[in-house]
Scaffold this motif. Sequence first.
Motif, PDB file in Angstrom:
ATOM      1  N   GLY A 110      61.116   2.486  56.480  1.00  0.00           N
ATOM      2  CA  GLY A 110      60.494   3.796  56.303  1.00  0.00           C
ATOM      3  C   GLY A 110      59.084   3.809  56.856  1.00  0.00           C
ATOM      4  O   GLY A 110      58.733   3.037  57.743  1.00  0.00           O
ATOM      5  N   GLU A 111      58.258   4.662  56.312  1.00  0.00           N
ATOM      6  CA  GLU A 111      56.882   4.821  56.793  1.00  0.00           C
ATOM      7  C   GLU A 111      56.005   3.654  56.323  1.00  0.00           C
ATOM      8  O   GLU A 111      55.980   3.317  55.146  1.00  0.00           O
ATOM      9  N   ILE A 112      55.289   3.033  57.274  1.00  0.00           N
ATOM     10  CA  ILE A 112      54.374   1.936  56.945  1.00  0.00           C
ATOM     11  C   ILE A 112      52.987   2.525  56.706  1.00  0.00           C
ATOM     12  O   ILE A 112      52.332   3.003  57.632  1.00  0.00           O
ATOM     13  N   LYS A 113      52.550   2.497  55.467  1.00  0.00           N
ATOM     14  CA  LYS A 113      51.257   3.084  55.106  1.00  0.00           C
ATOM     15  C   LYS A 113      50.160   2.025  55.275  1.00  0.00           C
ATOM     16  O   LYS A 113      49.786   1.328  54.334  1.00  0.00           O
ATOM     17  N   ALA A 114      49.642   1.928  56.505  1.00  0.00           N
ATOM     18  CA  ALA A 114      48.715   0.849  56.860  1.00  0.00           C
ATOM     19  C   ALA A 114      47.308   1.057  56.321  1.00  0.00           C
ATOM     20  O   ALA A 114      46.612   0.096  55.988  1.00  0.00           O
ATOM     21  N   VAL A 115      46.858   2.318  56.269  1.00  0.00           N
ATOM     22  CA  VAL A 115      45.527   2.645  55.743  1.00  0.00           C
ATOM     23  C   VAL A 115      45.696   3.781  54.751  1.00  0.00           C
ATOM     24  O   VAL A 115      46.292   4.809  55.070  1.00  0.00           O
ATOM     25  N   ARG A 116      45.165   3.590  53.536  1.00  0.00           N
ATOM     26  CA  ARG A 116      45.422   4.555  52.459  1.00  0.00           C
ATOM     27  C   ARG A 116      44.116   4.960  51.770  1.00  0.00           C
ATOM     28  O   ARG A 116      43.580   4.242  50.950  1.00  0.00           O
ATOM     29  N   GLY A 117      43.605   6.100  52.191  1.00  0.00           N
ATOM     30  CA  GLY A 117      42.444   6.672  51.514  1.00  0.00           C
ATOM     31  C   GLY A 117      41.143   5.917  51.714  1.00  0.00           C
ATOM     32  O   GLY A 117      40.306   5.863  50.812  1.00  0.00           O
ATOM     33  N   VAL A 118      40.945   5.351  52.893  1.00  0.00           N
ATOM     34  CA  VAL A 118      39.727   4.575  53.166  1.00  0.00           C
ATOM     35  C   VAL A 118      38.526   5.494  53.369  1.00  0.00           C
ATOM     36  O   VAL A 118      38.591   6.457  54.130  1.00  0.00           O
ATOM     37  N   SER A 119      37.436   5.172  52.672  1.00  0.00           N
ATOM     38  CA  SER A 119      36.177   5.927  52.804  1.00  0.00           C
ATOM     39  C   SER A 119      35.005   4.942  52.845  1.00  0.00           C
ATOM     40  O   SER A 119      34.964   4.003  52.056  1.00  0.00           O
ATOM     41  N   PHE A 120      34.093   5.150  53.767  1.00  0.00           N
ATOM     42  CA  PHE A 120      32.848   4.371  53.800  1.00  0.00           C
ATOM     43  C   PHE A 120      31.854   5.069  54.710  1.00  0.00           C
ATOM     44  O   PHE A 120      32.195   5.977  55.457  1.00  0.00           O
ATOM     45  N   GLU A 121      30.603   4.649  54.623  1.00  0.00           N
ATOM     46  CA  GLU A 121      29.531   5.228  55.438  1.00  0.00           C
ATOM     47  C   GLU A 121      28.767   4.109  56.120  1.00  0.00           C
ATOM     48  O   GLU A 121      28.649   3.011  55.575  1.00  0.00           O
ATOM     49  N   LEU A 122      28.256   4.393  57.305  1.00  0.00           N
ATOM     50  CA  LEU A 122      27.484   3.418  58.079  1.00  0.00           C
ATOM     51  C   LEU A 122      26.119   4.000  58.385  1.00  0.00           C
ATOM     52  O   LEU A 122      26.004   5.080  58.957  1.00  0.00           O
ATOM     53  N   LYS A 123      25.097   3.276  57.982  1.00  0.00           N
ATOM     54  CA  LYS A 123      23.729   3.725  58.178  1.00  0.00           C
ATOM     55  C   LYS A 123      23.211   3.250  59.536  1.00  0.00           C
ATOM     56  O   LYS A 123      23.669   2.233  60.065  1.00  0.00           O
ATOM     57  N   LYS A 124      22.260   3.959  60.099  1.00  0.00           N
ATOM     58  CA  LYS A 124      21.673   3.578  61.378  1.00  0.00           C
ATOM     59  C   LYS A 124      21.071   2.181  61.299  1.00  0.00           C
ATOM     60  O   LYS A 124      20.321   1.868  60.382  1.00  0.00           O
ATOM     61  N   GLY A 125      21.435   1.336  62.276  1.00  0.00           N
ATOM     62  CA  GLY A 125      20.853   0.003  62.390  1.00  0.00           C
ATOM     63  C   GLY A 125      21.353  -1.034  61.409  1.00  0.00           C
ATOM     64  O   GLY A 125      20.894  -2.174  61.417  1.00  0.00           O
ATOM     65  N   GLN A 171      45.688  12.009  57.467  1.00  0.00           N
ATOM     66  CA  GLN A 171      44.707  12.717  56.647  1.00  0.00           C
ATOM     67  C   GLN A 171      43.339  12.078  56.847  1.00  0.00           C
ATOM     68  O   GLN A 171      43.226  10.949  57.307  1.00  0.00           O
ATOM     69  N   GLY A 172      42.293  12.826  56.514  1.00  0.00           N
ATOM     70  CA  GLY A 172      40.948  12.264  56.518  1.00  0.00           C
ATOM     71  C   GLY A 172      40.079  12.757  57.648  1.00  0.00           C
ATOM     72  O   GLY A 172      40.492  13.575  58.474  1.00  0.00           O
ATOM     73  N   SER A 173      38.856  12.241  57.684  1.00  0.00           N
ATOM     74  CA  SER A 173      37.905  12.612  58.729  1.00  0.00           C
ATOM     75  C   SER A 173      37.041  11.409  59.100  1.00  0.00           C
ATOM     76  O   SER A 173      36.826  10.511  58.289  1.00  0.00           O
ATOM     77  N   VAL A 174      36.568  11.408  60.357  1.00  0.00           N
ATOM     78  CA  VAL A 174      35.637  10.389  60.847  1.00  0.00           C
ATOM     79  C   VAL A 174      34.455  11.168  61.429  1.00  0.00           C
ATOM     80  O   VAL A 174      34.512  11.634  62.561  1.00  0.00           O
ATOM     81  N   ILE A 175      33.415  11.319  60.642  1.00  0.00           N
ATOM     82  CA  ILE A 175      32.270  12.146  61.038  1.00  0.00           C
ATOM     83  C   ILE A 175      31.244  11.274  61.775  1.00  0.00           C
ATOM     84  O   ILE A 175      30.695  10.327  61.202  1.00  0.00           O
ATOM     85  N   TYR A 176      31.017  11.629  63.028  1.00  0.00           N
ATOM     86  CA  TYR A 176      30.003  10.955  63.837  1.00  0.00           C
ATOM     87  C   TYR A 176      29.075  12.023  64.406  1.00  0.00           C
ATOM     88  O   TYR A 176      29.542  12.971  65.040  1.00  0.00           O
ATOM     89  N   GLU A 177      27.788  11.871  64.142  1.00  0.00           N
ATOM     90  CA  GLU A 177      26.815  12.878  64.588  1.00  0.00           C
ATOM     91  C   GLU A 177      27.252  14.290  64.169  1.00  0.00           C
ATOM     92  O   GLU A 177      27.260  15.230  64.953  1.00  0.00           O
ATOM     93  N   ASN A 198      38.438   9.445  53.218  1.00  0.00           N
ATOM     94  CA  ASN A 198      39.848   9.588  52.829  1.00  0.00           C
ATOM     95  C   ASN A 198      40.809   9.436  54.014  1.00  0.00           C
ATOM     96  O   ASN A 198      41.725  10.242  54.204  1.00  0.00           O
ATOM     97  N   LEU A 199      40.620   8.385  54.798  1.00  0.00           N
ATOM     98  CA  LEU A 199      41.445   8.151  55.987  1.00  0.00           C
ATOM     99  C   LEU A 199      42.807   7.561  55.609  1.00  0.00           C
ATOM    100  O   LEU A 199      42.894   6.552  54.904  1.00  0.00           O
ATOM    101  N   HIS A 200      43.870   8.210  56.085  1.00  0.00           N
ATOM    102  CA  HIS A 200      45.248   7.732  55.876  1.00  0.00           C
ATOM    103  C   HIS A 200      45.911   7.552  57.245  1.00  0.00           C
ATOM    104  O   HIS A 200      45.966   8.500  58.031  1.00  0.00           O
ATOM    105  N   VAL A 201      46.406   6.345  57.505  1.00  0.00           N
ATOM    106  CA  VAL A 201      47.083   6.057  58.776  1.00  0.00           C
ATOM    107  C   VAL A 201      48.424   5.396  58.485  1.00  0.00           C
ATOM    108  O   VAL A 201      48.499   4.426  57.719  1.00  0.00           O
TER     109      VAL A 201
END
Length: 349
Positions: free
Chosen positions: A22-37, A70-76, A10-13
Amino acid sequence: MEDYILKVDNLHVSFRSHDDIGEIKAVRGVSFELKKGETLAIVGESGSGKSVTAKSLMRLLPKQNSMIKQGSVIYEKKDLLKYSNKEMQKIRGSEISMIFQDPMTSLNPTMTIGKQIIEGLRKHQVMEKKEVIKRATELLELVGIPSPKERMKNFPHQFSGGMRQRVVIAMALASNPTVLLADEPTTALDVTIQAQILELMKNLQKKTGTAIIIITHDLGVVASMAQRVAVMYAGEIVETGTVDEIFYEPKHPYTIGLLLSMPKLHSSRSLKLIPIPGTPPDLGQLPEGCAFAARCPSVMKVCHTFPPTMTEVSETHVVSCWLEDKRATRVERLSELGGSVNEGKRKVN
């Protein structure tokens, strides 16, 4: 459960504007996952938010006018968005590296290639002088630079565009990163060199096990590099799936439009390229409902009023489109266009 090394939720930038937009909403609610390799491709037109998403993961956006709202970027298992600048400096280059679009802007024209690689190695690793020179030479050899010892003494302008990009890749791999972000890494290169760079990245991935996020608008690059694809439009991910699902069973009209506008060199039929009409919406004045509605050949009334939600097509395939939502009824499929690509149309009373 899949073993993911990076999870964006849920990344918002946004960017502050200096005029009346006004406010430029460049990224709106982006979610994805990256698997090892694995390699994940993020595709879309220019201005869809691909590069902003990548730079957000590295926390490389300009502080003076950008806002990660808003949002999170979870690494390790830790949220990078909560890291201090000092903590992020330890992550950048050592655990998560980035290859930028233009190698000339990534390299210092006043320093030799060798010095630049050595500087990166010393920043992230404790090594003796002889060790660091040896490692720098090995990296140049790894990415296919001939006579690496001699070329260490050369400046960036003494290399061709393809060779400069190889040097940038060598610098990105210097600390054996776990995740590599490649932002349009072959755009500035001719077709032959582009193929060589992509082959190089695939071979390096096999050797190092690095997970790659490749940002591109070139679906040919996606087909040769990625296992999974996320399609972005107007700051949102509108469809995610495996390469086969996106290429042979696309569901979103925008994804279908991208595929229909791509030349098919090996097709038995002579197919006319079909451009997507219109232009992307103004991110400072987004419409209500679906951002693609004004350009969509299968638009419905509901598309102009309510934004669609993600619908699961399969375990690996999701799409944000009213065409796939069970609440939108009375389906009509039009005749097949462009091989296996179908264009869907629904009517709502």
